[in-house]
Design a protein around this motif. Structure first.
Motif, mmCIF file in Angstrom:
data_model
loop_
_atom_site.group_PDB
_atom_site.id
_atom_site.type_symbol
_atom_site.label_atom_id
_atom_site.label_comp_id
_atom_site.label_asym_id
_atom_site.label_seq_id
_atom_site.Cartn_x
_atom_site.Cartn_y
_atom_site.Cartn_z
ATOM 1 N N ALA A 1 28.170 -10.356 -9.715
ATOM 2 C CA ALA A 1 27.795 -11.721 -9.341
ATOM 3 C C ALA A 1 28.087 -11.937 -7.862
ATOM 4 N N ARG A 2 27.492 -12.978 -7.304
ATOM 5 C CA ARG A 2 27.778 -13.400 -5.933
ATOM 6 C C ARG A 2 28.605 -14.675 -5.991
ATOM 7 N N TYR A 3 29.586 -14.771 -5.095
ATOM 8 C CA TYR A 3 30.514 -15.893 -5.142
ATOM 9 C C TYR A 3 30.412 -16.733 -3.873
ATOM 10 N N ASP A 4 30.487 -18.051 -4.081
ATOM 11 C CA ASP A 4 30.408 -18.996 -2.971
ATOM 12 C C ASP A 4 31.723 -19.740 -2.816
ATOM 13 N N ALA A 5 32.012 -20.106 -1.561
ATOM 14 C CA ALA A 5 33.085 -21.054 -1.299
ATOM 15 C C ALA A 5 32.492 -22.449 -1.361
ATOM 16 N N VAL A 6 33.228 -23.372 -1.943
ATOM 17 C CA VAL A 6 32.785 -24.765 -2.025
ATOM 18 C C VAL A 6 33.565 -25.557 -0.985
ATOM 19 N N ILE A 7 32.849 -26.075 0.018
ATOM 20 C CA ILE A 7 33.476 -26.703 1.169
ATOM 21 C C ILE A 7 33.007 -28.148 1.283
ATOM 22 N N ILE B 1 29.248 -28.330 0.169
ATOM 23 C CA ILE B 1 28.292 -27.286 0.505
ATOM 24 C C ILE B 1 28.788 -25.980 -0.087
ATOM 25 N N ARG B 2 27.861 -25.112 -0.384
ATOM 26 C CA ARG B 2 28.201 -23.801 -0.939
ATOM 27 C C ARG B 2 27.883 -22.747 0.107
ATOM 28 N N HIS B 3 28.947 -22.008 0.486
ATOM 29 C CA HIS B 3 28.802 -20.974 1.516
ATOM 30 C C HIS B 3 29.103 -19.616 0.891
ATOM 31 N N PRO B 4 28.260 -18.596 1.087
ATOM 32 C CA PRO B 4 28.531 -17.270 0.514
ATOM 33 C C PRO B 4 29.910 -16.756 0.928
ATOM 34 N N ARG C 1 22.827 -20.368 13.505
ATOM 35 C CA ARG C 1 22.314 -19.542 12.406
ATOM 36 C C ARG C 1 23.109 -19.829 11.143
ATOM 37 N N LEU C 2 22.452 -20.343 10.130
ATOM 38 C CA LEU C 2 23.098 -20.555 8.845
ATOM 39 C C LEU C 2 22.937 -19.302 7.991
ATOM 40 N N PRO C 3 23.874 -19.025 7.092
ATOM 41 C CA PRO C 3 23.801 -17.814 6.276
ATOM 42 C C PRO C 3 22.499 -17.739 5.498
ATOM 43 N N PRO C 4 21.870 -16.577 5.426
ATOM 44 C CA PRO C 4 20.589 -16.457 4.716
ATOM 45 C C PRO C 4 20.677 -16.779 3.239
ATOM 46 N N GLY C 5 21.856 -16.617 2.632
ATOM 47 C CA GLY C 5 21.987 -16.873 1.200
ATOM 48 C C GLY C 5 22.342 -18.305 0.859
ATOM 49 N N MET C 6 22.418 -19.181 1.859
ATOM 50 C CA MET C 6 22.826 -20.561 1.597
ATOM 51 C C MET C 6 21.681 -21.374 1.005
ATOM 52 N N GLU C 7 21.997 -22.163 -0.009
ATOM 53 C CA GLU C 7 20.987 -22.979 -0.670
ATOM 54 C C GLU C 7 20.518 -24.103 0.256
ATOM 55 N N ILE D 1 37.600 -22.632 18.555
ATOM 56 C CA ILE D 1 37.149 -23.592 17.558
ATOM 57 C C ILE D 1 36.565 -22.819 16.379
ATOM 58 N N ALA D 2 37.013 -23.143 15.161
ATOM 59 C CA ALA D 2 36.505 -22.510 13.938
ATOM 60 C C ALA D 2 35.824 -23.572 13.094
ATOM 61 N N ASP D 3 34.601 -23.297 12.654
ATOM 62 C CA ASP D 3 33.921 -24.267 11.803
ATOM 63 C C ASP D 3 34.270 -24.023 10.336
ATOM 64 N N VAL D 4 33.755 -24.863 9.449
ATOM 65 C CA VAL D 4 34.120 -24.801 8.034
ATOM 66 C C VAL D 4 33.589 -23.549 7.353
ATOM 67 N N MET D 5 32.665 -22.820 8.008
ATOM 68 C CA MET D 5 32.090 -21.615 7.425
ATOM 69 C C MET D 5 32.724 -20.343 7.971
ATOM 70 N N GLY D 6 33.794 -20.496 8.774
ATOM 71 C CA GLY D 6 34.496 -19.343 9.304
ATOM 72 C C GLY D 6 33.958 -18.822 10.618
ATOM 73 N N ASN D 7 32.943 -19.454 11.174
ATOM 74 C CA ASN D 7 32.419 -19.048 12.477
ATOM 75 C C ASN D 7 33.352 -19.529 13.581
#
Length: 463
Positions: free
Chosen positions: A88-94, A101-104, A370-376, A441-447
């Motif tokens: 399965a693929r797992y997302d972080a819920v932020i 939002i769901r981030h891979p 650039r947002l992750p390609p797997g993001m809904e 600076i770190a954003d909520v998606m780890g960038n």
């Protein structure tokens, strides 16, 4: 795959993989709270050990550590929570601007199937054995998917006689089905390297039948709101709740493990000053617990979100540590070249009759490139809306180094988002020796995004 013959091939191929894996040099990128980055010194310890967070492939890190004589046999505790082969693929819920939002987070799908999964896991276990202390324990956290295969592999690598326990961690969360009993537990295999491992016996409550006193001679009994009980040696079935949605320790990272679980593991087989390691650290529960309990730690993950989640978590509790990145891939792809950009305003105001100045740093707008390609699409919409209306909601943490040397970020001011929000202004008085200022600076998606400017430029801009 499903035979003992196949498992023999797995071990042989894993040994070949270890031999062919090259070591790499990791470069220090960040140092936080250097005075706190070392654990409590034990009376019998030769030296204190710095807490270290590595961003990169754990097998290359393990190979690099194992090749150095000073690292072998030094880890008192290894706890790993690798992917479970759940396919399965797992997302972080932020949480962003009041919406989730769901981030891979990570992918547990394997192109080479079970064989490939076990080979990769076994190769890493081979190297971990080299690093485990003679009086240490390794804890392998899995579930029903592959724990039966892992038990045979661990018997081969560590020896059947060095099996210590299989801990059953049972919890209430999770789904249930109509074709089987609800699967409500994980399996943690515990092995030693020798018979001389450290083990501190822990105690737990054992309630009397019907919760009434026994009054046995020589047996001390206690009473709480449920009734009478005695204290007995802890059993191998642990009832600990998962990290709930409203839990204070919740980071949103997928499959986050509770601190209570790791506290129990750390307490039973280490002492203050001992070195613990987690090479699949995810949200950073092991390093967070180790630092709080006075142990040193080594942590590693190849995921950008996992690394920055761990850094933020450690900063929030005031821990000291160093961050290392693998060269050259992660420095160019994941650290300096960011997926987002933040506007940072810096100003410097001198004091009359003094050589000191007041530096003010204020966060401005944020642009996600650039947002992750797997993001809904629903999550993408939330992020785009936040960029327009409340860009600071996308920032998870930021820090300032007022004496940047051009190589290592050593912040003296760190801000991490909490329930009250995130501070967006930093003020500090600096002397004439302030040459360069760096803001991370770190954003909520780890960038991560860096801005560094010479103080001469900040002064001239202010004028």
């Amino acid at each position: 795959m499903g035979t003992l013959k196949d498992l023999t091939k797995v071990i042989e191929q894993a040994q070949r993989q270890v031999a062919n894996t090259g070591s790499v040099e990791f470069t220090m990128l960040e140092e936080v709270n250097p005075m706190k980055s070392r654990s409590v010194r034990r009376a019998d310890a030769e030296e204190c050990v710095d807490n270290k967070m590595y961003y990169g492939d754990n097998i290359r890190l393990l190979k690099s550590l194992a090749e150095r004589e000073e690292n072998r046999g030094k880890l008192k505790l290894i706890y790993i929570d690798p992917p479970f082969f759940s396919e399965a693929r797992y997302d972080a819920v932020i949480r962003v601007s009041g919406s989730n939002i769901r981030h891979p987070a990570y992918d547990d799908k394997w192109q080479q199937g079970l064989y490939g999964y076990l080979r990769q896991l076994t190769a890493r276990l081979i190297l971990m054995r080299e690093l485990l202390a003679d009086d240490g324990l390794i804890w392998l956290h899995l579930d029903w998917h592959v724990v039966h295969y892992a038990r045979i592999i661990m018997d081969e690598l560590f020896g059947e006689k060095n099996f210590v326990n299989e801990i059953i961690w049972t919890y209430k969360s999770g789904g249930s089905g109509r074709r089987r009993f609800a699967r409500k537990h994980d399996n943690i295999l515990v092995y030693s390297k020798t018979k001389h491992y450290t083990f501190n016996v822990l105690k737990e409550k054992s309630y009397n039948r019907q919760f009434k006193p026994y009054r046995f001679k020589g047996v001390k009994e206690y009473r709480d709101e449920l009734g009478w009980y005695t204290m007995v040696n802890m059993k191998d079935v642990w009832h600990i709740d998962m990290v709930g949605r409203t839990s204070a320790e919740r980071t949103g990272y997928a499959t986050q493990k509770p601190e209570q679980l790791l506290e129990r593991i750390v307490e039973c087989c280490t002492e203050p000053g001992d070195l613990c390691a987690d090479f699949f650290c995810g949200s950073g529960t092991l390093p967070a617990v180790a630092a709080r309990m006075g142990r040193s730690f080594i942590a590693c993950d190849r995921g950008r979100l996992a690394v920055e989640s761990t850094i933020g978590r450690l900063c929030a509790q005031g821990a000291g540590f160093r961050v290392y990145v693998e060269e050259p891939e992660h420095r160019t792809e994941g650290i300096r070249k960011s997926r987002f950009e933040a506007e940072v305003h810096m100003s410097m105001e001198g004091f009359p009759g003094s050589d000191k100045s007041l530096v003010t740093i204020r966060l401005g707008s944020v642009r996600e490139h650039r947002l992750p390609p797997g993001m809904e699409e629903k999550s993408r919409t939330v992020i785009r809306k936040a960029v327009r209306n409340s860009p600071l909601d996308l920032i998870e943490a930021w820090s300032v180094d007022f004496d940047y040397d051009g190589r290592v970020h050593r912040p003296s001011a760190v801000f991490v988002r909490n329930k009250k929000g995130l501070e967006d202004v930093c003020r500090q008085i600096v002397g004439p020796d302030c040459r360069r200022i760096c803001v991370k600076i770190a954003d909520v998606m780890g960038n991560v995004f860096y801005v560094d400017r010479p103080c001469t430029q900040i002064r001239s801009d202010a004028q």
